[in-house]
Design a protein around this motif. Sequence first.
Motif, PDB file in Angstrom:
ATOM      1  N   ASP A 115      15.844 -15.316  12.602  1.00 33.33           N
ATOM      2  CA  ASP A 115      15.633 -16.441  11.692  1.00 33.33           C
ATOM      3  C   ASP A 115      16.085 -16.112  10.269  1.00 33.33           C
ATOM      4  O   ASP A 115      15.448 -16.495   9.289  1.00 33.33           O
ATOM      5  CB  ASP A 115      14.158 -16.867  11.687  1.00 33.33           C
ATOM      6  CG  ASP A 115      13.789 -17.698  12.898  1.00 33.33           C
ATOM      7  OD1 ASP A 115      14.715 -18.213  13.556  1.00 33.33           O
ATOM      8  OD2 ASP A 115      12.589 -17.842  13.167  1.00 33.33           O
ATOM      9  N   GLY A 116      17.184 -15.348  10.159  1.00 33.83           N
ATOM     10  CA  GLY A 116      17.750 -15.019   8.859  1.00 33.83           C
ATOM     11  C   GLY A 116      17.054 -13.900   8.118  1.00 33.83           C
ATOM     12  O   GLY A 116      17.410 -13.579   6.994  1.00 33.83           O
ATOM     13  N   ILE A 117      16.049 -13.276   8.751  1.00 33.75           N
ATOM     14  CA  ILE A 117      15.307 -12.179   8.107  1.00 33.75           C
ATOM     15  C   ILE A 117      15.699 -10.878   8.793  1.00 33.75           C
ATOM     16  O   ILE A 117      15.616 -10.770  10.025  1.00 33.75           O
ATOM     17  CB  ILE A 117      13.787 -12.398   8.231  1.00 33.75           C
ATOM     18  CG1 ILE A 117      13.401 -13.721   7.559  1.00 33.75           C
ATOM     19  CG2 ILE A 117      13.004 -11.234   7.633  1.00 33.75           C
ATOM     20  CD1 ILE A 117      11.979 -14.152   7.836  1.00 33.75           C
ATOM     21  N   PRO A 118      16.145  -9.857   8.012  1.00 34.86           N
ATOM     22  CA  PRO A 118      16.508  -8.572   8.621  1.00 34.86           C
ATOM     23  C   PRO A 118      15.309  -7.947   9.338  1.00 34.86           C
ATOM     24  O   PRO A 118      14.179  -8.014   8.866  1.00 34.86           O
ATOM     25  CB  PRO A 118      16.926  -7.711   7.420  1.00 34.86           C
ATOM     26  CG  PRO A 118      17.247  -8.677   6.336  1.00 34.86           C
ATOM     27  CD  PRO A 118      16.360  -9.872   6.572  1.00 34.86           C
ATOM     28  N   LEU A 119      15.591  -7.360  10.498  1.00 31.59           N
ATOM     29  CA  LEU A 119      14.538  -6.705  11.277  1.00 31.59           C
ATOM     30  C   LEU A 119      14.267  -5.306  10.739  1.00 31.59           C
ATOM     31  O   LEU A 119      15.185  -4.625  10.277  1.00 31.59           O
ATOM     32  CB  LEU A 119      14.943  -6.622  12.741  1.00 31.59           C
ATOM     33  CG  LEU A 119      15.172  -7.952  13.447  1.00 31.59           C
ATOM     34  CD1 LEU A 119      15.674  -7.706  14.868  1.00 31.59           C
ATOM     35  CD2 LEU A 119      13.894  -8.775  13.481  1.00 31.59           C
ATOM     36  N   ASN A 120      13.018  -4.859  10.862  1.00 28.84           N
ATOM     37  CA  ASN A 120      12.685  -3.496  10.448  1.00 28.84           C
ATOM     38  C   ASN A 120      13.116  -2.516  11.544  1.00 28.84           C
ATOM     39  O   ASN A 120      13.526  -2.907  12.635  1.00 28.84           O
ATOM     40  CB  ASN A 120      11.191  -3.361  10.118  1.00 28.84           C
ATOM     41  CG  ASN A 120      10.302  -3.602  11.314  1.00 28.84           C
ATOM     42  OD1 ASN A 120      10.641  -3.279  12.440  1.00 28.84           O
ATOM     43  ND2 ASN A 120       9.135  -4.179  11.058  1.00 28.84           N
ATOM     44  N   HIS A 121      12.996  -1.238  11.262  1.00 29.80           N
ATOM     45  CA  HIS A 121      13.471  -0.191  12.175  1.00 29.80           C
ATOM     46  C   HIS A 121      12.811  -0.295  13.552  1.00 29.80           C
ATOM     47  O   HIS A 121      13.485  -0.188  14.579  1.00 29.80           O
ATOM     48  CB  HIS A 121      13.229   1.195  11.571  1.00 29.80           C
ATOM     49  CG  HIS A 121      13.580   2.311  12.511  1.00 29.80           C
ATOM     50  ND1 HIS A 121      14.886   2.653  12.782  1.00 29.80           N
ATOM     51  CD2 HIS A 121      12.798   3.115  13.274  1.00 29.80           C
ATOM     52  CE1 HIS A 121      14.892   3.639  13.668  1.00 29.80           C
ATOM     53  NE2 HIS A 121      13.645   3.934  13.981  1.00 29.80           N
TER      54      HIS A 121
END
Length: 138
Positions: free
Chosen positions: A96-102
């Motif tokens: 949804d346009g938000i970078p995923l964390n590790h």
Amino acid sequence: MSTGLRIKLLRAKKGLTQDQMAEQLDMNRANFSNYERNKAVPPGETLMKIATILNTTTDYLLGGSDNPNRIPEWATPKDMKDFKELLEEDGDLMFDGIPLNHDDKQKIKDVLTGLFWEAKQMNKEALKKGKQKRQNNE
């Protein structure tokens, strides 16, 4: 072989202590020790983390496979190159346009690993059946 013994053997092979594993799993050593002694079964998400740390699959840890390697034995060098390219593609993974964390990226990579090798195996089997069918028709 039990799940606990598989975890214990792979952990020892990697040179990790129970304390180190517990720390990476964000739990105390006694809880992790219970997994190795088959006194408790790791929940799904914890099992996935253990598999990632030990560079194996949950299928192996649960006894569904006797191959502890993430890469199937039948994989060719080209297959491994294709897989490496898939995982190393540039660009941020987003939802949804938000970078995923590790951690979320690792979960996605784990799922992609399984899907990639399953698809590769299905393609190889289909090619093999196609060759056999053509040979039978000749």
